[in-house]
Design an enzyme around this catalytic site. Structure first.
Site, PDB file in Angstrom:
ATOM      1  N   GLY A 115       0.741  -1.277  -0.179  1.00 37.45           N
ATOM      2  CA  GLY A 115      -0.377  -0.034  -0.035  1.00 37.45           C
ATOM      3  C   GLY A 115       0.740   1.292   0.408  1.00 37.45           C
ATOM      4  N   ASP A 132      -6.553   0.101   6.057  1.00 41.59           N
ATOM      5  CA  ASP A 132      -6.750  -0.991   7.232  1.00 41.59           C
ATOM      6  C   ASP A 132      -6.304  -1.939   6.422  1.00 41.59           C
ATOM      7  OD1 ASP A 132      -8.248  -2.617   9.152  1.00 41.59           O
ATOM      8  OD2 ASP A 132      -9.645  -2.989   8.110  1.00 41.59           O
TER       9      ASP A 132
END
Length: 251
Positions: A115, A132
């Site tokens: 990410g 998350d």
């Protein structure tokens, strides 16, 4: 990264685990599009700050898990273009097989990548970035660092929000919020911790936001009517906290 995926089910709820009892995602089988875990519901409090049905126009989700946030946005914000970044292909396979993940199409795609690296290299801007991402040991890696938060801010649109799931039981929770505030020039707010030990933090770019809690309550009632998601308890907890001086949420 390589994880062992485990699926369990109890009382009509299906759970995703990574090599441990730690719950990485959940879905009520009878309501696959609903948000089962309290922190996932709280992450959608961003919709109270931008209650227009056409916001977000674009969303980036880092960490797929059981696909709960993805499915909620896909169902209730049909105009949004959704990109999910997930580091582990096995998680994507599990979400497809066990958690009713929608098929990829023109408005929904999945990227296999880390990410923080994806955000650092991205050119596109997003109205909403949801973070998350945890491994089996509840570690975030680069997703809870000042460089990541700064890069994420650069990828937000003029009315963009970043929402991240933090583990409030971890010793560095306050440090996490401090890093977020530093990256966003103090335009960040941590919601009071959920019973699960998760805390959701939100940071804003663009024009300042200032909403009375009564307006948030009205927005929560409208969202409940529209989607079934009840965020009134979140608004109540905000009102009881010291996060909104004078009854105003400011970001």
């Amino acid at each position: 990264m390589s994880v062992d995926i485990h699926i369990s089910e109890e009382a009509g709820v299906r759970y995703l685990h990574f090599s441990s009892d730690w719950v990485q995602g959940a879905m009520r089988v009878a309501r696959p599009w609903a948000l089962e875990l309290d922190y996932t519901r709280e992450m959608m409090a961003c919709l109270l700050l931008h209650p227009d049905a056409d916001w977000p126009r674009s969303a980036l989700l880092i960490g797929l898990g059981a696909g709960s946030l993805t499915k909620f946005l896909h169902r209730h914000r049909p105009a949004a273009r959704i990109t999910v970044v997930e580091i582990e292909p096995a998680v994507v396979a599990a979400a497809r097989q066990y958690f009713r993940l929608p098929e990829e199409d023109a408005r929904f795609n999945i990227v296999i990548a880390e990410g923080a690296e994806f955000v650092a290299k991205a050119k596109k801007r997003y109205d909403l970035i949801l973070v998350d991402g945890y491994d089996e040991d509840a570690r975030t890696g680069m997703l809870d660092t000042l460089p990541f938060y700064a890069a994420a801010r650069a990828r937000l649109s003029d009315d963009g929000l970043l929402v991240t799931n933090l583990l409030s039981k971890r010793k560095d929770f306050r440090d996490s919020v401090a890093r977020l505030r530093q990256a966003f020039d103090d335009r960040a707010l941590a919601f009071p911790s959920c019973d699960s030990g998760n805390a959701v933090a939100c940071a804003a770019s663009g024009e300042p936001l200032s909403l009375p809690l009564e307006e948030l309550k009205e927005n929560a009632l409208a969202l409940k009517r529209e989607t079934g998601l009840n965020l009134l308890p979140t608004v109540t907890r905000l009102a009881r906290s010291k996060s909104c001086p004078g009854g105003i949420l400011s970001l």
